[in-house]
Motif scaffolding. Sequence first.
Motif, PDB file in Angstrom:
ATOM      1  N   LYS A   1       0.845  -1.194   0.000  1.00 46.54           N
ATOM      2  CA  LYS A   1       0.000   0.000   0.000  1.00 46.54           C
ATOM      3  C   LYS A   1       0.880   1.244   0.000  1.00 46.54           C
ATOM      4  O   LYS A   1       1.731   1.418   0.869  1.00 46.54           O
ATOM      5  N   ILE A   2       0.677   2.086  -0.986  1.00 48.89           N
ATOM      6  CA  ILE A   2       1.395   3.359  -1.082  1.00 48.89           C
ATOM      7  C   ILE A   2       0.441   4.471  -0.660  1.00 48.89           C
ATOM      8  O   ILE A   2      -0.711   4.510  -1.112  1.00 48.89           O
ATOM      9  N   ALA A   3       0.881   5.356   0.203  1.00 49.96           N
ATOM     10  CA  ALA A   3       0.055   6.502   0.607  1.00 49.96           C
ATOM     11  C   ALA A   3       0.921   7.754   0.657  1.00 49.96           C
ATOM     12  O   ALA A   3       1.826   7.865   1.494  1.00 49.96           O
ATOM     13  N   PHE A   4       0.666   8.666  -0.265  1.00 48.06           N
ATOM     14  CA  PHE A   4       1.356   9.957  -0.241  1.00 48.06           C
ATOM     15  C   PHE A   4       0.709  10.844   0.815  1.00 48.06           C
ATOM     16  O   PHE A   4      -0.473  10.675   1.137  1.00 48.06           O
ATOM     17  N   PRO A   5       1.462  11.795   1.374  1.00 48.15           N
ATOM     18  CA  PRO A   5       0.871  12.676   2.392  1.00 48.15           C
ATOM     19  C   PRO A   5      -0.357  13.387   1.854  1.00 48.15           C
ATOM     20  O   PRO A   5      -0.421  13.752   0.670  1.00 48.15           O
ATOM     21  N   GLY A   6      -1.349  13.587   2.714  1.00 50.34           N
ATOM     22  CA  GLY A   6      -2.560  14.280   2.295  1.00 50.34           C
ATOM     23  C   GLY A   6      -2.297  15.749   1.977  1.00 50.34           C
ATOM     24  O   GLY A   6      -1.234  16.291   2.291  1.00 50.34           O
ATOM     25  N   ILE A   7      -3.261  16.370   1.340  1.00 53.65           N
ATOM     26  CA  ILE A   7      -3.150  17.794   1.003  1.00 53.65           C
ATOM     27  C   ILE A   7      -3.997  18.567   2.014  1.00 53.65           C
ATOM     28  O   ILE A   7      -5.215  18.414   2.044  1.00 53.65           O
ATOM     29  N   PRO A   8      -3.387  19.359   2.887  1.00 57.61           N
ATOM     30  CA  PRO A   8      -4.148  20.002   3.970  1.00 57.61           C
ATOM     31  C   PRO A   8      -5.138  21.038   3.460  1.00 57.61           C
ATOM     32  O   PRO A   8      -4.956  21.642   2.408  1.00 57.61           O
ATOM     33  N   SER A   9      -6.206  21.222   4.237  1.00 55.12           N
ATOM     34  CA  SER A   9      -7.193  22.263   3.941  1.00 55.12           C
ATOM     35  C   SER A   9      -6.809  23.546   4.670  1.00 55.12           C
ATOM     36  O   SER A   9      -6.176  23.508   5.723  1.00 55.12           O
ATOM     37  N   PHE A  10      -7.205  24.667   4.103  1.00 59.78           N
ATOM     38  CA  PHE A  10      -6.950  25.951   4.746  1.00 59.78           C
ATOM     39  C   PHE A  10      -7.972  26.169   5.861  1.00 59.78           C
ATOM     40  O   PHE A  10      -9.107  25.702   5.780  1.00 59.78           O
ATOM     41  N   SER A  11      -7.581  26.895   6.878  1.00 60.27           N
ATOM     42  CA  SER A  11      -8.507  27.229   7.952  1.00 60.27           C
ATOM     43  C   SER A  11      -9.470  28.316   7.464  1.00 60.27           C
ATOM     44  O   SER A  11      -9.039  29.373   7.013  1.00 60.27           O
ATOM     45  N   PRO A  12     -10.794  28.054   7.539  1.00 59.72           N
ATOM     46  CA  PRO A  12     -11.759  29.047   7.032  1.00 59.72           C
ATOM     47  C   PRO A  12     -11.823  30.278   7.925  1.00 59.72           C
ATOM     48  O   PRO A  12     -11.513  30.222   9.125  1.00 59.72           O
ATOM     49  N   GLU A  13     -12.225  31.374   7.306  1.00 62.93           N
ATOM     50  CA  GLU A  13     -12.312  32.645   8.029  1.00 62.93           C
ATOM     51  C   GLU A  13     -13.684  33.298   7.888  1.00 62.93           C
ATOM     52  O   GLU A  13     -13.961  34.318   8.491  1.00 62.93           O
ATOM     53  N   MET A  14     -14.561  32.694   7.054  1.00 65.08           N
ATOM     54  CA  MET A  14     -15.910  33.229   6.865  1.00 65.08           C
ATOM     55  C   MET A  14     -16.897  32.073   6.949  1.00 65.08           C
ATOM     56  O   MET A  14     -16.611  30.960   6.488  1.00 65.08           O
TER      57      MET A  14
END
Length: 547
Positions: free
Chosen positions: A438-451
């Motif tokens: 099983k290959i797993a590349f690091p996830g792509i983080p979400s930005f913290s919302p401001e609205m």
Amino acid sequence: SPSSRRRSSGTTTGLFSTTEEAATTSNNESYVAPLIEIERRRNLAIISHPDSGKTTMTEKLLLYGGALQQAGAVRMKGEQRATQSDFMEMEKDRGISISATVMSFDYNKLHVNILDTPGHQDFSEDTYRALAAADNAVMLLDAAKGLEPQTRKLFEVCRMRSLPLFTFVNKMDRPAMSPYEIMDQIEQEFGLETYPILWPIGDGDRFKGVLDRVDNVVHLFDRGDRKSKAEVEQVPMSDLDTLQERIDDEELFEQLLEDQEMLEELISPLDMERVLAGEQSPLFFGSAMTNFGVQLFLDKFCDMGTKPGGRMASLREEVKGKKAKEAAAKSDDDEADELITPDHGEFSGFVFKTQANLDPKHRDRLAYVRIVSGSFQKGMKVGHSRSKPGKKYNLAQAQTLFGSDRESVEVAYPGDVIGINNPGNFAIGDTLFTGNAKIAFPGIPSFSPEMFAYIRNPNPSSYKSFTKGIDQLLAEGAVQSLRQRNDDGGGPLILAAVGQLQFEVVQARLKSEYNVDSDLEPIGYTLARWADGGWDAVDKADADGKL
């Protein structure tokens, strides 16, 4: 085509099927990518502050790459053709890029993938995802403005990923800052040394062309049709008499000679190792709107840009049966400690973007997959980083992408971006792979919302369409969703976004793509945070007066 249906074993949805079987798919097949195909791949993400000419630059690269016969206009007038990369109705209306798009073409024996990204800060999360799929980036600057706020933010992302960064100073056909001033800005603010490859001769109405410092040749441009390739005259720097006559401006001619001498004496030599490490940036001047310097940039990028590189990933043997749950729990904490190179023996790739309704006639959904290693082959079976061991997905068909246009592809290689049909199984950050490990590349983080805002459906009869639209737009990462405490799904949905324009895009797309209206009610919060200890910890902190 997307509308064709093929039979395959297992549960079938359109061009996509799943089967559960032993993870031995690739024992009798080789997915190793041919070295020649890896070597000829180049991909490039274009980043900039809004209105620096990014989408126009993309169009002109496609024009010179032979992918377009005529470049489009970001804001259309009369019979002008729309740009290839801005295809949503809202993008056409406002003349801005809302979503990252991918375009591919063959040029001088190379296969080039261009990722055009949104410039507006409200859509910077989509740009961040596109940069995760890129091996090179070009930072586009407005010659009159130099560095701007969004340029600074995106540069930090490029630096964090150690991407080779090319700099193109655009709009030289308008009054511009001194090229030395722009170089100083970049060095002082970013700590990034630049090496001028194309040096401008004049600016605004007096912009005559550029000096190619690598070949020591001056390229003089004739202002012609903005939609077609520019007429170019090449004069060697050694032929001063001809050069003086053709420039036909004594002040600019003298300035060119002075600049050439000064740059040779003061600028550190070009060091490709430092370029590829993101420590030195090749610098270009030109004008995408008038086609000045675009083909020269494309040629130099093809020579200097890096081919697809490896990515760090966690690599673990797939475990089935009783040990599977224990292994799944541990896999969440797996570190990316293995370098997966393009010539790795198995196919691997990660989803960096999903998009619904690229083809309005079929209301389909695509997952954009950046191939990291091995060869994609039509009909191959792949594992999925979030699925249980042994479950395989049959990729019965994939498409190469050209804005909203698609073309079926039989094979694809590291560095390529393909679109695969996505009935809801694939999300941003997922890894697809072949083989027993099983290959797993690091996830792509979400930005913290401001609205934050409640979104409601004012018309109960359109409940199904409204729910479908919201679900698909959330899957794309267009916005995030939250619910009030103790809301089991019956209460109003809260949308969370980085900027106001994201809300407007959701409402516009609900109307244009799903034919449903929506009401938006802003909420006065400006911050969202995870509480690691859950609600009990929040209640305790509140009772203790710590909140």
